[in-house]
Motif scaffolding. Structure first.
Motif, PDB file in Angstrom:
ATOM      1  N   LYS A 153       0.852  -1.209   0.000  1.00  0.00           N
ATOM      2  CA  LYS A 153       0.000   0.000   0.000  1.00  0.00           C
ATOM      3  C   LYS A 153       0.882   1.251   0.000  1.00  0.00           C
ATOM      4  CE  LYS A 153      -3.386   2.352   2.979  1.00  0.00           C
ATOM      5  NZ  LYS A 153      -3.963   2.310   4.342  1.00  0.00           N
ATOM      6  N   ALA A 154       1.895   1.253   0.865  1.00  0.00           N
ATOM      7  CA  ALA A 154       2.792   2.417   0.933  1.00  0.00           C
ATOM      8  C   ALA A 154       3.498   2.630  -0.412  1.00  0.00           C
ATOM      9  CB  ALA A 154       3.809   2.224   2.054  1.00  0.00           C
ATOM     10  N   ARG A 155       3.938   1.547  -1.050  1.00  0.00           N
ATOM     11  CA  ARG A 155       4.639   1.692  -2.345  1.00  0.00           C
ATOM     12  C   ARG A 155       3.683   2.220  -3.418  1.00  0.00           C
ATOM     13  NH1 ARG A 155       7.107  -3.424  -0.555  1.00  0.00           N
ATOM     14  NH2 ARG A 155       5.546  -4.530  -1.780  1.00  0.00           N
ATOM     15  N   LEU A 156       2.417   1.746  -3.379  1.00  0.00           N
ATOM     16  CA  LEU A 156       1.436   2.260  -4.348  1.00  0.00           C
ATOM     17  C   LEU A 156       1.177   3.747  -4.109  1.00  0.00           C
ATOM     18  CD1 LEU A 156      -1.114  -0.727  -4.400  1.00  0.00           C
ATOM     19  CD2 LEU A 156       0.162   0.122  -6.378  1.00  0.00           C
ATOM     20  N   LEU A 157       1.101   4.138  -2.839  1.00  0.00           N
ATOM     21  CA  LEU A 157       0.866   5.554  -2.519  1.00  0.00           C
ATOM     22  C   LEU A 157       2.023   6.407  -3.015  1.00  0.00           C
ATOM     23  CD1 LEU A 157      -0.421   5.092   1.167  1.00  0.00           C
ATOM     24  CD2 LEU A 157      -1.819   5.754  -0.806  1.00  0.00           C
ATOM     25  N   LEU A 158       3.248   5.933  -2.800  1.00  0.00           N
ATOM     26  CA  LEU A 158       4.427   6.665  -3.272  1.00  0.00           C
ATOM     27  C   LEU A 158       4.418   6.772  -4.798  1.00  0.00           C
ATOM     28  CD1 LEU A 158       6.919   5.023  -0.797  1.00  0.00           C
ATOM     29  CD2 LEU A 158       6.801   7.495  -1.158  1.00  0.00           C
ATOM     30  N   SER A 159       4.033   5.677  -5.449  1.00  0.00           N
ATOM     31  CA  SER A 159       3.989   5.689  -6.913  1.00  0.00           C
ATOM     32  C   SER A 159       2.908   6.649  -7.410  1.00  0.00           C
ATOM     33  CB  SER A 159       3.705   4.292  -7.457  1.00  0.00           C
ATOM     34  OG  SER A 159       4.754   3.430  -7.113  1.00  0.00           O
ATOM     35  N   VAL A 207       4.565   6.929  10.416  1.00  0.00           N
ATOM     36  CA  VAL A 207       4.497   5.555  10.916  1.00  0.00           C
ATOM     37  C   VAL A 207       3.149   4.951  10.542  1.00  0.00           C
ATOM     38  CG1 VAL A 207       4.574   4.115  12.992  1.00  0.00           C
ATOM     39  CG2 VAL A 207       6.051   6.133  12.819  1.00  0.00           C
ATOM     40  N   GLY A 208       3.186   3.928   9.698  1.00  0.00           N
ATOM     41  CA  GLY A 208       1.959   3.259   9.280  1.00  0.00           C
ATOM     42  C   GLY A 208       1.441   3.849   7.972  1.00  0.00           C
ATOM     43  N   SER A 209       0.666   3.012   7.258  1.00  0.00           N
ATOM     44  CA  SER A 209       0.237   3.396   5.911  1.00  0.00           C
ATOM     45  C   SER A 209      -0.712   4.592   5.908  1.00  0.00           C
ATOM     46  CB  SER A 209      -0.414   2.195   5.226  1.00  0.00           C
ATOM     47  OG  SER A 209      -1.593   1.817   5.903  1.00  0.00           O
ATOM     48  N   VAL A 210      -1.517   4.734   6.963  1.00  0.00           N
ATOM     49  CA  VAL A 210      -2.468   5.855   7.013  1.00  0.00           C
ATOM     50  C   VAL A 210      -1.691   7.168   7.142  1.00  0.00           C
ATOM     51  CG1 VAL A 210      -4.351   6.878   8.362  1.00  0.00           C
ATOM     52  CG2 VAL A 210      -4.308   4.410   7.959  1.00  0.00           C
ATOM     53  N   ALA A 211      -0.710   7.177   8.041  1.00  0.00           N
ATOM     54  CA  ALA A 211       0.110   8.389   8.221  1.00  0.00           C
ATOM     55  C   ALA A 211       0.926   8.676   6.956  1.00  0.00           C
ATOM     56  CB  ALA A 211       1.032   8.213   9.433  1.00  0.00           C
ATOM     57  N   ILE A 212       1.335   7.618   6.275  1.00  0.00           N
ATOM     58  CA  ILE A 212       2.114   7.815   5.038  1.00  0.00           C
ATOM     59  C   ILE A 212       1.250   8.500   3.975  1.00  0.00           C
ATOM     60  CG2 ILE A 212       3.249   6.592   3.127  1.00  0.00           C
ATOM     61  CD1 ILE A 212       4.264   4.557   5.261  1.00  0.00           C
TER      62      ILE A 212
END
Ligand SMILES: N[C@@H](CCC(=O)N[C@@H](CS)C(=O)NCC(=O)O)C(=O)O
Length: 259
Positions: free
Chosen positions: A17-23, A63-68
């Protein structure tokens, strides 16, 4: 070397999820693979908790996908991961919460069960740093010796997951985003939790297309995984390139170039 660093487990759906958000935000980043156990001690020292993903962006630690997701929206406002309209935002947050809890739990249990019965999956999912002899040994052990999870997902639990996936499939059958016309955190959160149910191309050649029997190979869910794959495409992760990853003993070695 990009200034943004993602602490991750390679095959964690929350890290996906974090990598998709960054992308989605086209933010270049490097990854640091966290070794389960010993690597989490260092993570605790840095972040006050032991779970991945954690994103370090200069002085900011998300810290965590929501915060990201929140951090990335403040860093790069367009396109917004969280809709600006309050009602659309509320819907997106509820979807994200459902994906991060109910869907995540069902998908995790289903994958654990599949892994306990599938040597190939078991070997492919081991941390990258696992020495080859140990990898071979663990892959060769009978499932019930590796984990006692075969009873964890009851028939009712599996059925509940199946029903949720059926509803999802109906919702996305037209290929549209879950909310409005634009992909947002709701789509990313759901797509990420489908990771281990049927691994996407981005998971690498050893895993792509595999997953949980009865789900990964069920024709009913084909439109759902096709929708998921379109989201990967929209986020720039639809190609054959696995997410960048680094050697845990030499974390600065591989700059992430996804975005
Ligand atoms: N709420 C967190 C959940 C993160 C999470 O569950 N991470 C798992 C990997 S999928 C983890 O770090 N597990 C290791 C542990 O709990 O020690 C998020 O949204 O990022």
């Amino acid at each position: 070397m990009p200034p943004v660093k993602l602490f991750q487990f390679r095959h964690s759906p929350f890290c996906e999820k974090a990598r998709l958000l960054l992308s989605a935000k086209a933010v270049p980043y490097a990854v640091q693979e966290v070794t389960p156990g010993v690597g989490q001690v260092d993570l605790f020292r840095r972040s006050g908790q032991r779970q991945v993903p954690v994103l370090q962006d200069g002085d900011v630690l998300a810290v965590g996908s929501v915060a990201i997701a929140r951090h990335l929206d403040s860093k790069v406002p367009e396109p917004p991961l969280l809709p600006v309209d309050p009602q659309a935002r509320a819907r997106a947050l509820l979807w994200e919460n459902w994906a991060d809890t109910t869907l995540a739990h069902g998908a995790r249990m289903a994958l654990l069960q599949a892994v306990s019965q599938d040597n190939h999956l078991r070997k492919a999912l081991l941390p990258q740093a696992t020495p080859t002899p140990l990898r071979d040994l663990l892959g060769a052990l009978p499932g019930e010796m590796v984990s006692g999870v075969s009873q964890l997902l009851t028939r009712a639990g599996f059925q509940q997951l199946g029903h949720a996936l059926e509803q999802l499939t109906t919702l996305v059958a037209n290929g549209q985003p879950l909310l409005d016309a634009q992909h947002c955190v709701a789509d990313v959160a759901v797509a990420a939790q489908l990771y281990g149910l049927k691994f996407p191309t981005a998971a690498g050649a050893e895993l792509a297309g595999r997953g949980v029997p009865g789900i990964a190979d069920h024709p009913l869910f084909e439109p759902l995984f096709a929708w998921r794959d379109r989201i990967y495409g929209a986020m720039g992760r639809g190609d054959l390139t696995p997410a960048p990853s680094s050697d845990p003993d030499n974390p600065a070695s591989t700059p992430g170039d996804h975005g």
